[in-house]
Design a protein around this motif. Structure first.
Motif, PDB file in Angstrom:
ATOM      1  N   THR A 108      -1.316  -2.171  -4.353  1.00  0.00           N
ATOM      2  CA  THR A 108      -0.830  -2.936  -5.498  1.00  0.00           C
ATOM      3  C   THR A 108      -0.738  -4.395  -5.093  1.00  0.00           C
ATOM      4  O   THR A 108       0.004  -4.743  -4.171  1.00  0.00           O
ATOM      5  N   ILE A 160      -3.732   3.652  -2.371  1.00  0.00           N
ATOM      6  CA  ILE A 160      -3.404   2.770  -3.495  1.00  0.00           C
ATOM      7  C   ILE A 160      -2.879   1.461  -2.940  1.00  0.00           C
ATOM      8  O   ILE A 160      -2.011   1.445  -2.073  1.00  0.00           O
ATOM      9  N   ARG A 210      -0.276  -6.453 -10.471  1.00  0.00           N
ATOM     10  CA  ARG A 210       0.988  -6.728 -11.158  1.00  0.00           C
ATOM     11  C   ARG A 210       1.254  -8.222 -11.068  1.00  0.00           C
ATOM     12  O   ARG A 210       0.868  -8.866 -10.093  1.00  0.00           O
ATOM     13  N   TYR A 225       0.222  -8.237  -5.971  1.00  0.00           N
ATOM     14  CA  TYR A 225       1.103  -9.054  -6.806  1.00  0.00           C
ATOM     15  C   TYR A 225       0.486 -10.435  -6.893  1.00  0.00           C
ATOM     16  O   TYR A 225       0.349 -11.126  -5.882  1.00  0.00           O
ATOM     17  N   THR A 250       0.833  -1.206   0.000  1.00  0.00           N
ATOM     18  CA  THR A 250       0.000   0.000   0.000  1.00  0.00           C
ATOM     19  C   THR A 250       0.864   1.251   0.000  1.00  0.00           C
ATOM     20  O   THR A 250       1.995   1.242   0.492  1.00  0.00           O
ATOM     21  N   SER A 251       0.308   2.319  -0.532  1.00  0.00           N
ATOM     22  CA  SER A 251       0.985   3.610  -0.492  1.00  0.00           C
ATOM     23  C   SER A 251       0.929   4.129   0.948  1.00  0.00           C
ATOM     24  O   SER A 251       0.095   3.677   1.738  1.00  0.00           O
ATOM     25  N   ARG A 268      -4.476  -1.960  -7.851  1.00  0.00           N
ATOM     26  CA  ARG A 268      -3.639  -2.149  -9.039  1.00  0.00           C
ATOM     27  C   ARG A 268      -3.106  -3.571  -8.968  1.00  0.00           C
ATOM     28  O   ARG A 268      -2.856  -4.096  -7.884  1.00  0.00           O
ATOM     29  N   LYS A 292     -11.738  -4.519 -11.134  1.00  0.00           N
ATOM     30  CA  LYS A 292     -11.212  -3.863  -9.929  1.00  0.00           C
ATOM     31  C   LYS A 292     -12.269  -3.058  -9.178  1.00  0.00           C
ATOM     32  O   LYS A 292     -12.197  -2.949  -7.965  1.00  0.00           O
TER      33      LYS A 292
END
Length: 131
Positions: free
Chosen positions: A61, A59, A105, A63, A53-54, A103, A83
């Motif tokens: 992300t 945000i 990845r 994986y 997380t940011s 997000r 999402k």
């Protein structure tokens, strides 16, 4: 000291780590149960290896890796397409003030571990390590 792309300090805060792990677990459960209204996504088994997380937790992300490695090309696209629904589910299950923007990845840590094992198995490297 190397800088982390999510945090200017030495690493993520305890809060970032805790929230990231909560999101990872929730996302894993939602995907395992097939709660998303997308049959293409539900036919794949997805491993969520990590969620970062940011610092402001807005945000997240994730994986991810499809189980067995098949479908790597489409998994990120399918998750990104869903999402909004995934974000609503996470927001509902976790008592966060704001549901983070998700997000996705591809998780490459398994490939990196395989490469490290391959390197350590080389005769020259083993000889250097034994000395």
């Amino acid at each position: 000291m190397a800088k982390n792309k999510f945090h200017d300090g030495p690493g993520p805060s305890q809060r970032q780590l805790r929230v990231g792990e909560l999101i990872r677990r929730t996302l894993s459960e939602v995907l395992a149960r097939g709660d998303v209204h997308d049959p293409e996504l539900n036919r794949l088994s997805v491993t969520v290896g990590e969620v970062r997380t940011s610092p402001d937790l807005k945000i997240a992300t994730a994986y991810v890796l499809p189980l067995g490695g098949r479908g790597q090309d489409e998994i990120v696209e399918l998750l990104a397409r869903n999402k909004g629904e995934l974000r609503r589910m996470i927001g509902k299950k976790l008592a966060l003030k704001y549901a983070p923007d998700l997000r996705f990845r591809l998780d490459t840590t398994f490939d990196q571990m395989d490469e490290a094992r391959r390197l350590f198995a080389q005769d020259a490297v083993r000889r250097d390590l034994d000395e």
